[in-house]
Design a protein around this motif. Structure first.
Motif, PDB file in Angstrom:
ATOM      1  N   PRO A 178       0.979  -1.133  -0.033  1.00  0.00           N
ATOM      2  CA  PRO A 178       0.113   0.129  -0.115  1.00  0.00           C
ATOM      3  C   PRO A 178       1.023   1.454  -0.041  1.00  0.00           C
ATOM      4  N   ILE A 179       0.086   2.366  -0.326  1.00  0.00           N
ATOM      5  CA  ILE A 179       0.823   3.920  -0.105  1.00  0.00           C
ATOM      6  C   ILE A 179      -0.293   4.475   0.417  1.00  0.00           C
ATOM      7  N   ALA A 180      -0.370   4.947   1.706  1.00  0.00           N
ATOM      8  CA  ALA A 180      -1.365   5.939   2.139  1.00  0.00           C
ATOM      9  C   ALA A 180      -0.942   7.413   2.313  1.00  0.00           C
ATOM     10  N   ILE A 181      -1.874   8.005   2.128  1.00  0.00           N
ATOM     11  CA  ILE A 181      -1.180   9.765   2.239  1.00  0.00           C
ATOM     12  C   ILE A 181      -1.937  10.351   3.451  1.00  0.00           C
ATOM     13  N   GLY A 182      -1.391  11.303   4.166  1.00  0.00           N
ATOM     14  CA  GLY A 182      -1.814  12.034   5.077  1.00  0.00           C
ATOM     15  C   GLY A 182      -1.802  13.504   4.881  1.00  0.00           C
ATOM     16  N   LYS A 183      -2.632  14.383   5.511  1.00  0.00           N
ATOM     17  CA  LYS A 183      -2.552  15.575   5.260  1.00  0.00           C
ATOM     18  C   LYS A 183      -2.704  16.655   6.699  1.00  0.00           C
ATOM     19  N   ASN A 184      -2.041  17.678   6.696  1.00  0.00           N
ATOM     20  CA  ASN A 184      -1.965  18.707   7.670  1.00  0.00           C
ATOM     21  C   ASN A 184      -2.011  19.797   7.289  1.00  0.00           C
ATOM     22  N   ASP A 185      -1.975  21.021   7.957  1.00  0.00           N
ATOM     23  CA  ASP A 185      -1.880  22.011   7.648  1.00  0.00           C
ATOM     24  C   ASP A 185      -0.569  22.746   6.741  1.00  0.00           C
ATOM     25  N   GLU A 186       0.424  21.984   7.272  1.00  0.00           N
ATOM     26  CA  GLU A 186       1.790  22.278   6.622  1.00  0.00           C
ATOM     27  C   GLU A 186       2.203  21.519   5.089  1.00  0.00           C
ATOM     28  N   GLY A 187       1.348  20.529   4.993  1.00  0.00           N
ATOM     29  CA  GLY A 187       1.728  19.650   3.904  1.00  0.00           C
ATOM     30  C   GLY A 187       1.192  18.335   3.867  1.00  0.00           C
ATOM     31  N   TYR A 188       1.651  17.361   3.174  1.00  0.00           N
ATOM     32  CA  TYR A 188       1.317  16.027   3.233  1.00  0.00           C
ATOM     33  C   TYR A 188       2.411  14.947   3.368  1.00  0.00           C
ATOM     34  N   CYS A 189       1.891  13.754   3.639  1.00  0.00           N
ATOM     35  CA  CYS A 189       2.840  12.812   3.936  1.00  0.00           C
ATOM     36  C   CYS A 189       2.404  11.470   3.334  1.00  0.00           C
ATOM     37  N   ALA A 190       3.482  10.556   3.009  1.00  0.00           N
ATOM     38  CA  ALA A 190       3.173   9.184   2.147  1.00  0.00           C
ATOM     39  C   ALA A 190       3.781   8.081   3.075  1.00  0.00           C
ATOM     40  N   CYS A 191       3.214   7.008   3.054  1.00  0.00           N
ATOM     41  CA  CYS A 191       3.826   6.013   4.011  1.00  0.00           C
ATOM     42  C   CYS A 191       3.190   4.512   3.584  1.00  0.00           C
ATOM     43  N   PHE A 192       3.826   3.619   4.104  1.00  0.00           N
ATOM     44  CA  PHE A 192       3.310   1.948   3.982  1.00  0.00           C
ATOM     45  C   PHE A 192       2.375   2.010   4.999  1.00  0.00           C
ATOM     46  N   GLU A 193       2.483   2.490   6.361  1.00  0.00           N
ATOM     47  CA  GLU A 193       1.519   1.980   7.292  1.00  0.00           C
ATOM     48  C   GLU A 193       0.955   3.467   7.740  1.00  0.00           C
ATOM     49  N   ALA A 194      -0.413   3.530   7.716  1.00  0.00           N
ATOM     50  CA  ALA A 194      -1.276   4.549   7.588  1.00  0.00           C
ATOM     51  C   ALA A 194      -1.431   5.185   9.166  1.00  0.00           C
ATOM     52  N   PHE A 195      -1.112   4.452  10.186  1.00  0.00           N
ATOM     53  CA  PHE A 195      -1.097   4.862  11.361  1.00  0.00           C
ATOM     54  C   PHE A 195      -0.041   5.660  11.657  1.00  0.00           C
ATOM     55  N   ALA A 196       1.116   5.441  10.928  1.00  0.00           N
ATOM     56  CA  ALA A 196       2.397   6.232  11.322  1.00  0.00           C
ATOM     57  C   ALA A 196       2.376   7.638  11.453  1.00  0.00           C
ATOM     58  N   TYR A 197       1.179   8.344  10.601  1.00  0.00           N
ATOM     59  CA  TYR A 197       1.318   9.692  10.614  1.00  0.00           C
ATOM     60  C   TYR A 197       0.189  10.416  11.659  1.00  0.00           C
ATOM     61  N   LEU A 198      -0.630   9.379  12.231  1.00  0.00           N
ATOM     62  CA  LEU A 198      -1.513  10.213  13.208  1.00  0.00           C
ATOM     63  C   LEU A 198      -1.147  10.709  14.305  1.00  0.00           C
ATOM     64  N   ASN A 199       0.048  10.331  14.971  1.00  0.00           N
ATOM     65  CA  ASN A 199       0.411  10.927  16.245  1.00  0.00           C
ATOM     66  C   ASN A 199       1.255  12.368  15.863  1.00  0.00           C
ATOM     67  N   LEU A 200       1.459  12.504  14.386  1.00  0.00           N
ATOM     68  CA  LEU A 200       2.223  13.566  13.950  1.00  0.00           C
ATOM     69  C   LEU A 200       1.462  14.671  13.569  1.00  0.00           C
ATOM     70  N   GLY A 201       0.218  14.557  13.849  1.00  0.00           N
ATOM     71  CA  GLY A 201      -0.893  15.496  13.512  1.00  0.00           C
ATOM     72  C   GLY A 201      -1.586  15.394  12.083  1.00  0.00           C
ATOM     73  N   TYR A 202      -1.293  14.517  11.277  1.00  0.00           N
ATOM     74  CA  TYR A 202      -1.965  14.219  10.062  1.00  0.00           C
ATOM     75  C   TYR A 202      -3.428  13.517  10.087  1.00  0.00           C
ATOM     76  N   GLU A 203      -4.059  13.934   9.202  1.00  0.00           N
ATOM     77  CA  GLU A 203      -5.158  13.145   9.143  1.00  0.00           C
ATOM     78  C   GLU A 203      -5.291  12.321   7.617  1.00  0.00           C
TER      79      GLU A 203
END
Length: 473
Positions: A178-203
Motif C-alpha cells: 500500500p501507499i497511504a497519504i496523510g494531510k495537515n496544515d503544513e503539507g502531506y506525507c505518504a507511507c506504507f503504514e497509515a497509522f504512522a502519521y496520526l500522532n504527528l498531526g496528519y489526518e
C-alpha cells in the motif's frame, strides 16, 4: 519486507520524517536511511545498519544536522536505501518496497547498454534499488521510467522518488503493497503504514490505487497516472505484517484479526469442538486473533507468554534464521500460573516452518500444561511468495506443509495433487494436517479455511492475493 515514509512540507520536514520512518521499524531488520532536500543545501542522505540497535539510536543525533522541506525515509530487510542518483532526469533520491524475481534477466538486459555497471555489495549481490534506478533512467522521463520499471519487474515494486520538485509516489501495478497519504496544515506525507502519521498531526487523505502514480508537494497531491482496475493486495498484511493500528483499503488490521479469530472459533464449535480452559495468542500478531476467538467462544483469554520488549526491539532480530529462532524464544517470558494444569488453545498468525511454534508448545508442556490445542489464523502455507520478501525461505521444502506432502507423495508433485492438498474438504488435506499435528506434538490442530479468512478481510476476494495458500495467481 520494508517500509517507507515521505514528507512534503511548507516548513522543515525532518522531525516528521524521523518519527514517521521509525514507526515502520516492525517491517525491516537490516538497513535504514533518510534523504532530504532543501533549496539551500540540495540533497542530504544518511544510511545505517540497524541489525543490532533500533532505528532511533542510529539517527537521533545526526538528524540535527539534516534539514529540508522534502524528505523520504526507508527501513529495509535487504538493500541499503534511499539511494541518491544523478541522471538525465536530474538528481533524485529513491526508495522501494518489493521483490524482483527476474533480477538476473533485467541485469543482463541493462548490460546490453555497453557502459552500464552496478556496484556490488558484500556477498556478490547487487542492490535491487540500483536496478530499479537503471530501468527508470533508461526512459526519457521519470513517469515513463517508473512505469517501465514496474512493467519489467516480475514480482512487485512500489516506488518513492524524491526530486527538487516534489515526491513521486508509485504504488505497485497490482497494489500488492500500500501507499497511504496523510494531510495537515503544513503539507502531506505518504507511507506504507497509515497509522504512522496520526500522532504527528496528519489526518487520512487518500490511499493510492494499484499502479497509480502521483506527485506530492507541500501544496497538494496530483495524480499523474490513474489507478488500474486490477488489484492483488497481499492478504498476509492483515494476518501478520500489518501493525495493529494500521488499515489497508479501509479495513482495520486489528478488527480483521478479531473477525479472523471469531471465524475460527465458530468453525471449531460447529465441526470439532474441544474442551479448553483458556485461549492464548503467540505475541504479538497472534494476540488479536486469540482475542477474537475468546470473544466468540466465551472461553477466557489469558497470556501465558509475555514478550520482553525493553531491550529486545523488533529491529534487533538478526538475518540468520537459526539465530532468529533463538532470539524469538528468548524474547517470550512464561507465566507459569497461567500454564500449569491448563488445557490451552494457542493461536498463532501462521505456521511457516513450524520450528518456533513447536518449541513454544513443548515449553508449555514442560511448564505443566495439560493439553495444547493449536490454531493457525491462516491456511497452511504451501507456496513460497513470488511477490514480496515476506519469508527468508530458500525452498518450498522449508515450509512444514510442503515437507509433509513431499514425505507422502515424493519430490515431483503434480500441481493438481498440490491443489487437492489445498482443499480443506479433501482427504489429502485432512491427512496432511494430522501428520503435522503428530510431528509437532499438538493435542489438536486446525488451520483457518481460506474462505473464512477472506470473509474476515471483507473486501472483494478477487482483489486479494492468496498465492502462498492456494498457488493461484
Amino acid at each position: 519486507m520494508g517500509g517507507f515514509f515521505g514528507v512534503a512540507s511548507k516548513n522543515d520536514c525532518v522531525f516528521d520524517l524521523f518519527f514517521g520512518t521509525d514507526y515502520h521499524s516492525h517491517l525491516g531488520t537490516r538497513r535504514a536511511g533518510l534523504a532530504v532536500y532543501s533549496k539551500e543545501d540540495g540533497f542530504n542522505r544518511s544510511i545505517h545498519n540497524i541489525e543490532n540497535s533500533p532505528f532511533r539510536t542510529k539517527f537521533s543525533s545526526e538528524i540535527n544536522d539534516m534539514s529540508g522541506h522534502l524528505g523520504i525515509g526507508c527501513i529495509s530487510d535487504y538493500d541499503p536505501q534511499p539511494l541518491i542518483v544523478r541522471s538525465h532526469h536530474g538528481t533524485y533520491a529513491i526508495a522501494t518496497v518489493g521483490k524482483i524475481d527476474n533480477l538476473d534477466e533485467l541485469v543482463d538486459r541493462l548490460f546490453e547498454h555497453k557502459h552500464m555497471h552496478f556496484l556490488e555489495m558484500s556477498g556478490g549481490e547487487i542492490n535491487t534499488v540500483e536496478v530499479v534506478t537503471a530501468l527508470i533512467n533508461s526512459r526519457c522521463n521519470l513517469i515513463e521510467g517508473i512505469r517501465y520499471a514496474q512493467e519489467s519487474i516480475k514480482g512487485s515494486m512500489t516506488i518513492m522518488v524524491l526530486t527538487h520538485e516534489g515526491i513521486y509516489l508509485a504504488r505497485d501495478k497490482y497494489g500488492r503493497t500500500p501507499i497511504a497519504i496523510g494531510k495537515n496544515d503544513e503539507g502531506y506525507c505518504a507511507c506504507f503504514e497509515a497509522f504512522a502519521y496520526l500522532n504527528l498531526g496528519y489526518e487520512n487523505y487518500k490511499e493510492l490505487g494499484p499502479g497509480e502514480i502521483c506527485i506530492m508537494t507541500p501544496e497538494g497531491v496530483k495524480t499523474l497516472v490513474a489507478p488500474g482496475n486490477q488489484m492483488k493486495i497481499c492478504t498476509f498484511l492483515w494476518v501478520y505484517y500489518g501493525y495493529p493500528a494500521s488499515r489497508y483499503e479501509g479495513v482495520s488490521v486489528e478488527e480483521m484479526r478479531y473477525r479472523c479469530g471469531a471465524n475460527l472459533a465458530r468453525r471449531d464449535q460447529k465441526e470439532s469442538p474441544v474442551e479448553i480452559d483458556t485461549v492464548a495468542g503467540v505475541p504479538d500478531s497472534g494476540t488479536a486473533h486469540a482475542v477474537g476467538y475468546a470473544n466468540a467462544s466465551g472461553v477466557p483469554f489469558s497470556r501465558p507468554f509475555i514478550k520482553y520488549t525493553p531491550t529486545w526491539p523488533r529491529s534487533f532480530m538478526p538475518t540468520i534464521q537459526k539465530k532468529r529462532d533463538m532470539i524469538a524464544k528468548m524474547k517470550l517470558i512464561p507465566v507459569h500460573e497461567m500454564i500449569e494444569g491448563k488445557k490451552i488453545l494457542l493461536l498463532d498468525d501462521s505456521i511457516v516452518r513450524g520450528t518456533q511454534l513447536k518449541e513454544k508448545v513443548e515449553f508449555l508442556y514442560e511448564s505443566g500444561a495439560k493439553e495444547v490445542h493449536v490454531r493457525s489464523a491462516c491456511p497452511p502455507i504451501m507456496f513460497g511468495c513470488k511477490y514480496l520478501n515476506f519469508s527468508r525461505s530458500n525452498s518450498d521444502l522449508e515450509l512444514i506443509a510442503r515437507r509433509v506432502i513431499c514425505e507422502e507423495e515424493g519430490e515431483n508433485i503434480p500441481m493438481d495433487v498440490l491443489y487437492d492438498y489445498c482443499d480443506p474438504d479433501s482427504d489429502r488435506y485432512a491427512n496432511m494436517i494430522e501428520k503435522i499435528r503428530v510431528k509437532q506434538h499438538y493435542t489438536s490442530l486446525r488451520y483457518n479455511r481460506l474462505d473464512d479468512l477472506l470473509d474476515s478481510v471483507g473486501i472483494d476476494k478477487d482483489k486479494l492475493c492468496t498465492y502462498c495458500w492456494n498457488g493461484k495467481e
